[in-house]
Design an enzyme around this catalytic site. Sequence first.
Site, PDB file in Angstrom:
ATOM      1  CB  VAL A  65       9.006 -12.242   5.526  1.00 21.58           C
ATOM      2  CG1 VAL A  65       9.201 -12.459   4.039  1.00 21.58           C
ATOM      3  CG2 VAL A  65       7.648 -11.652   5.854  1.00 21.58           C
ATOM      4  CG  ASN A  91       5.330  -7.311  -2.759  1.00 18.62           C
ATOM      5  OD1 ASN A  91       4.598  -6.365  -3.065  1.00 18.62           O
ATOM      6  ND2 ASN A  91       4.879  -8.561  -2.707  1.00 18.62           N
ATOM      7  CB  SER A 146       0.374   1.578   2.811  1.00 19.27           C
ATOM      8  OG  SER A 146      -1.010   1.838   2.653  1.00 19.27           O
ATOM      9  CE1 TYR A 160      -0.818  -3.407   5.210  1.00 17.92           C
ATOM     10  CE2 TYR A 160      -1.516  -1.118   5.184  1.00 17.92           C
ATOM     11  CZ  TYR A 160      -1.044  -2.235   4.520  1.00 17.92           C
ATOM     12  OH  TYR A 160      -0.796  -2.175   3.165  1.00 17.92           O
ATOM     13  CE  LYS A 164       2.616  -2.171   4.254  1.00 20.23           C
ATOM     14  NZ  LYS A 164       3.601  -2.980   3.503  1.00 20.23           N
ATOM     15  CB  ILE A 193      -2.867  -2.249  -5.820  1.00 21.01           C
ATOM     16  CG1 ILE A 193      -1.955  -1.050  -5.490  1.00 21.01           C
ATOM     17  CG2 ILE A 193      -2.401  -2.951  -7.096  1.00 21.01           C
ATOM     18  CD1 ILE A 193      -1.908   0.046  -6.519  1.00 21.01           C
TER      19      ILE A 193
HETATM   20  N1  LIG Z   1      -3.283  -3.880  -2.536  1.00 26.95           N
HETATM   21  C1  LIG Z   1      -3.280  -2.659  -2.023  1.00 26.95           C
HETATM   22  O1  LIG Z   1      -4.261  -1.900  -2.182  1.00 26.95           O
HETATM   23  C2  LIG Z   1      -2.086  -2.144  -1.273  1.00 26.95           C
HETATM   24  C3  LIG Z   1      -2.062  -0.783  -0.921  1.00 26.95           C
HETATM   25  C4  LIG Z   1      -0.953  -0.286  -0.241  1.00 26.95           C
HETATM   26  C5  LIG Z   1       0.104  -1.128   0.071  1.00 26.95           C
HETATM   27  N2  LIG Z   1       0.038  -2.439  -0.275  1.00 26.95           N
HETATM   28  C6  LIG Z   1       1.201  -3.276   0.056  1.00 26.95           C
HETATM   29  O2  LIG Z   1       1.709  -3.872  -1.118  1.00 26.95           O
HETATM   30  C7  LIG Z   1       2.354  -5.110  -0.802  1.00 26.95           C
HETATM   31  C8  LIG Z   1       1.839  -6.207  -1.699  1.00 26.95           C
HETATM   32  O3  LIG Z   1       0.448  -6.359  -1.456  1.00 26.95           O
HETATM   33  P1  LIG Z   1      -0.570  -7.072  -2.459  1.00 26.95           P
HETATM   34  O4  LIG Z   1      -1.658  -6.105  -2.682  1.00 26.95           O
HETATM   35  O5  LIG Z   1       0.153  -7.661  -3.610  1.00 26.95           O
HETATM   36  O6  LIG Z   1      -1.095  -8.203  -1.463  1.00 26.95           O
HETATM   37  P2  LIG Z   1      -1.518  -9.716  -1.703  1.00 26.95           P
HETATM   38  O7  LIG Z   1      -2.173 -10.165  -0.459  1.00 26.95           O
HETATM   39  O8  LIG Z   1      -2.278  -9.798  -2.967  1.00 26.95           O
HETATM   40  O9  LIG Z   1      -0.115 -10.453  -1.862  1.00 26.95           O
HETATM   41  C9  LIG Z   1       0.781 -10.516  -0.777  1.00 26.95           C
HETATM   42  C10 LIG Z   1       1.651 -11.730  -0.896  1.00 26.95           C
HETATM   43  O10 LIG Z   1       2.461 -11.821   0.289  1.00 26.95           O
HETATM   44  C11 LIG Z   1       2.401 -13.147   0.789  1.00 26.95           C
HETATM   45  N3  LIG Z   1       2.663 -13.178   2.219  1.00 26.95           N
HETATM   46  C12 LIG Z   1       1.800 -12.881   3.226  1.00 26.95           C
HETATM   47  N4  LIG Z   1       2.370 -13.086   4.414  1.00 26.95           N
HETATM   48  C13 LIG Z   1       3.626 -13.516   4.165  1.00 26.95           C
HETATM   49  C14 LIG Z   1       4.699 -13.925   4.997  1.00 26.95           C
HETATM   50  N5  LIG Z   1       4.587 -13.940   6.329  1.00 26.95           N
HETATM   51  N6  LIG Z   1       5.858 -14.318   4.409  1.00 26.95           N
HETATM   52  C15 LIG Z   1       5.971 -14.352   3.050  1.00 26.95           C
HETATM   53  N7  LIG Z   1       4.987 -13.990   2.225  1.00 26.95           N
HETATM   54  C16 LIG Z   1       3.822 -13.579   2.772  1.00 26.95           C
HETATM   55  C17 LIG Z   1       0.997 -13.603   0.440  1.00 26.95           C
HETATM   56  O11 LIG Z   1       0.844 -15.011   0.516  1.00 26.95           O
HETATM   57  C18 LIG Z   1       0.835 -13.020  -0.950  1.00 26.95           C
HETATM   58  O12 LIG Z   1       1.354 -13.866  -1.938  1.00 26.95           O
HETATM   59  C19 LIG Z   1       2.091  -5.330   0.689  1.00 26.95           C
HETATM   60  O13 LIG Z   1       3.208  -4.925   1.427  1.00 26.95           O
HETATM   61  C20 LIG Z   1       0.911  -4.434   0.970  1.00 26.95           C
HETATM   62  O14 LIG Z   1       0.837  -4.059   2.327  1.00 26.95           O
HETATM   63  C21 LIG Z   1      -1.021  -2.967  -0.927  1.00 26.95           C
END
Ligand SMILES: NC(=O)c1ccc[n+]([C@@H]2O[C@H](COP(=O)([O-])OP(=O)(O)OC[C@H]3O[C@@H](n4cnc5c(N)ncnc54)[C@H](O)[C@@H]3O)[C@@H](O)[C@H]2O)c1
Length: 255
Positions: A65, A91, A146, A160, A164, A193
């Site tokens: 992205v 996402n 987040s 980060y 956000k 999560i």
């Molecule tokens: N997991 C948590 O506790 C949490 C908490 C708050 C916010 N978030 C946010 O939720 C969203 C999803 O997170 P998640 O927990 O599913 O994370 P994850 O790491 O499990 O999945 C993220 C996905 O994004 C892909 N990705 C990474 N860099 C990329 C790029 N440059 N281009 C395209 N795809 C890319 C990864 O390969 C992966 O498939 C994110 O924006 C994250 O910041 C997560």
Amino acid sequence: MSGRLEGKVALITGAGMGQGREACRLFAEHGARIIALEIDEKALADTVALVKGEGGEIAGFVTDVSDEEQVKAGVEGGVAQFGKLDVVYNNAGVLWRDYDSSVVDTPRDHWDKVIAINLTGVFLVLKYAVPHLKENGGGSIINVGSISALVGFSRPQDAYTSAKGALIALTKSLAVQYGPDHIRANIIHPGIIDTPMQAREMAKPEWVADVVSSIPLGRVGQPRDIAYAALYLASDEASWVTGAELLVDGGFIAT
Ligand SMILES: NC(=O)c1ccc[n+]([C@@H]2O[C@H](COP(=O)([O-])OP(=O)(O)OC[C@H]3O[C@@H](n4cnc5c(N)ncnc54)[C@H](O)[C@@H]3O)[C@@H](O)[C@H]2O)c1
């Protein structure tokens, strides 16, 4: 099956794992055709196979992205395949704990890389996607913030957190600008999560116990908890909801 997204085309970034994969599955289950953008080719292929195996329609595009040409190719390729665009779910994101820390300790190139994916990536997707939403006569943009953008965390991940936080402001700007075009823009703030992003921490029972003790609902979130929030915002049920921040954190921030 209730088909809450029947007839819609939804673009989801970071579709290969965690919350993105779960959203692909849930949105497809509810009748959406999915344009899946993901940097990890294998993870993308697995999501595509999973959704197809569950009877859904999905087209995958290997896309970083933060790379404008790849984003353009993914957005245009997906719209060419399905003919329109209704939902954009930004996402994709990275939380690299050993890479991003306090402002005084973060090397410039680390800052730039985290911002490039978590903030500029959203800009690039929208740059190419919004014209299609307009052409469609409206749509729904869902950004992902987040809880770390809402409170200061004792263990800093400043790039980060800044990205956000900026997405909150961008979401409101989009809501105001594109309301007259029937394009809604909202942001979900997930709590902790259980996804690959948190795998290293989730493997430490003492860390999990500590976190859970601060969550009134007594557990960490699952990808489906967020996917259901996104499903609502993507659907016409949310047709009067824009510029909103939806906190989905088990009550963590309320304590
Ligand atoms: N997991 C948590 O506790 C949490 C908490 C708050 C916010 N978030 C946010 O939720 C969203 C999803 O997170 P998640 O927990 O599913 O994370 P994850 O790491 O499990 O999945 C993220 C996905 O994004 C892909 N990705 C990474 N860099 C990329 C790029 N440059 N281009 C395209 N795809 C890319 C990864 O390969 C992966 O498939 C994110 O924006 C994250 O910041 C997560």
